[in-house]
Design a protein around this motif. Structure first.
Motif, mmCIF file in Angstrom:
data_model
loop_
_atom_site.group_PDB
_atom_site.id
_atom_site.type_symbol
_atom_site.label_atom_id
_atom_site.label_comp_id
_atom_site.label_asym_id
_atom_site.label_seq_id
_atom_site.Cartn_x
_atom_site.Cartn_y
_atom_site.Cartn_z
ATOM 1 N N LYS A 52 1.061 -1.127 -0.110
ATOM 2 C CA LYS A 52 -0.390 -0.047 -0.379
ATOM 3 C C LYS A 52 0.746 1.129 0.257
ATOM 4 C CE LYS A 52 -3.573 -1.992 2.569
ATOM 5 N NZ LYS A 52 -4.377 -2.612 3.630
ATOM 6 N N LYS A 53 0.154 2.514 -0.912
ATOM 7 C CA LYS A 53 1.378 3.573 -1.184
ATOM 8 C C LYS A 53 0.047 4.643 -0.527
ATOM 9 C CE LYS A 53 4.025 2.970 -4.949
ATOM 10 N NZ LYS A 53 4.273 3.624 -7.002
ATOM 11 N N PHE A 54 0.549 5.829 0.131
ATOM 12 C CA PHE A 54 -0.214 6.132 0.797
ATOM 13 C C PHE A 54 -0.142 8.026 0.447
ATOM 14 C CE2 PHE A 54 0.036 3.244 3.850
ATOM 15 C CZ PHE A 54 -1.551 2.594 4.225
ATOM 16 N N TYR A 55 -0.775 8.929 0.782
ATOM 17 C CA TYR A 55 -0.765 10.344 0.538
ATOM 18 C C TYR A 55 0.680 10.986 1.729
ATOM 19 C CZ TYR A 55 -2.928 10.817 -3.616
ATOM 20 O OH TYR A 55 -3.842 10.208 -4.876
ATOM 21 N N VAL A 56 0.861 11.651 1.808
ATOM 22 C CA VAL A 56 1.686 11.961 2.918
ATOM 23 C C VAL A 56 0.650 12.902 4.499
ATOM 24 C CG1 VAL A 56 4.041 12.962 2.069
ATOM 25 C CG2 VAL A 56 2.043 14.509 2.544
ATOM 26 N N LYS A 62 -2.652 3.903 -3.159
ATOM 27 C CA LYS A 62 -3.164 2.617 -3.771
ATOM 28 C C LYS A 62 -2.452 1.744 -3.871
ATOM 29 C CE LYS A 62 -0.653 3.440 -8.267
ATOM 30 N NZ LYS A 62 -1.263 2.930 -9.192
ATOM 31 N N LYS A 63 -2.916 0.528 -3.814
ATOM 32 C CA LYS A 63 -3.593 -0.357 -3.297
ATOM 33 C C LYS A 63 -2.740 -1.833 -4.499
ATOM 34 C CE LYS A 63 -7.070 -0.354 -1.053
ATOM 35 N NZ LYS A 63 -8.407 -1.659 -0.400
ATOM 36 N N MET A 64 -1.953 -2.952 -4.590
ATOM 37 C CA MET A 64 -1.039 -3.204 -5.478
ATOM 38 C C MET A 64 -0.596 -4.706 -4.628
ATOM 39 S SD MET A 64 2.486 -1.413 -6.014
ATOM 40 C CE MET A 64 1.056 0.081 -5.633
ATOM 41 N N SER A 75 -4.528 -3.456 -9.704
ATOM 42 C CA SER A 75 -4.136 -2.176 -8.881
ATOM 43 C C SER A 75 -5.071 -1.729 -9.008
ATOM 44 C CB SER A 75 -2.359 -2.312 -10.221
ATOM 45 O OG SER A 75 -2.038 -0.722 -9.212
ATOM 46 N N ILE A 76 -4.836 -0.761 -7.575
ATOM 47 C CA ILE A 76 -6.081 0.523 -7.524
ATOM 48 C C ILE A 76 -5.517 1.774 -7.192
ATOM 49 C CG2 ILE A 76 -8.061 0.653 -6.297
ATOM 50 C CD1 ILE A 76 -8.777 -1.563 -6.558
ATOM 51 N N GLY A 77 -5.394 2.755 -8.112
ATOM 52 C CA GLY A 77 -5.437 4.482 -7.660
ATOM 53 C C GLY A 77 -5.964 4.616 -6.763
ATOM 54 N N TYR A 78 -5.737 5.502 -6.226
ATOM 55 C CA TYR A 78 -7.374 6.257 -5.555
ATOM 56 C C TYR A 78 -6.815 7.734 -5.344
ATOM 57 C CZ TYR A 78 -8.441 2.538 -3.307
ATOM 58 O OH TYR A 78 -8.977 0.573 -3.033
ATOM 59 N N HIS A 79 -8.094 8.802 -5.222
ATOM 60 C CA HIS A 79 -7.354 10.344 -5.663
ATOM 61 C C HIS A 79 -7.502 9.918 -4.662
ATOM 62 C CE1 HIS A 79 -9.636 11.296 -9.328
ATOM 63 N NE2 HIS A 79 -9.376 10.768 -9.774
#
Length: 146
Positions: A52-56, A62-64, A75-79
């Motif tokens: 998982k990647k997170f905005y600061v 993003k989840k992958m 892979s799912i990206g998020y606003h």
């Protein structure tokens, strides 16, 4: 949809400890990116499993899924408001699927297709209200057609 804060400032020291201690095995958290934090599990120093990647600000970016540092699976990206921005699928680090991008109002923005990481087939763009705006075709030898 409002996003859930998942990274708190209070765990900053824990993050630094995990980075220093678990480079080869175990949890991996990297905050060297300007806009994202990455949280994953490593085996032999390679990301494996859910990542998982997170905005600061702590919201999901993003989840992958990885297998030994290669993207495999959805892979799912998020606003930054938590709504879905894009969806795609990877096999051995190459995109192999339809990719769908979404406007911030949750309407589809674009549909495109990838085979072995190469864009192929139709690119279809949509207006903010959901009406089709443009349609292009990319052939297997990367010829672009309107």
């Amino acid at each position: 949809m409002s996003c859930k804060k998942v990274i708190l400032n209070k765990v900053g020291n824990l993050i630094k400890s995990l980075i220093a201690y678990n480079k080869r095995h175990g949890p991996y958290i990297n905050n060297n990116y300007i806009r994202t934090f990455i949280k994953a599990y490593c085996i032999d120093g390679k990301k494996t499993g859910s990542c998982k990647k997170f905005y600061v600000n702590g919201c999901i970016y993003k989840k992958m899924y990885y297998i030994y540092d290669k993207k495999n699976g959805e892979s799912i990206g998020y606003h930054n408001n938590g709504d879905i921005q894009n969806k795609s699928y990877f096999i051995n680090n190459k995109q192999n699927s339809e990719e769908i991008l979404y406007h911030k109002n949750n309407q589809i923005e674009c549909k495109s297709y990838y085979i072995d990481g190469e864009a192929q087939g139709y690119y279809i763009y949509y207006n903010l209200n959901g009406d089709m705006g443009a349609k292009y075709y990319i052939s297997s030898n990367n010829e672009f057609q309107i």
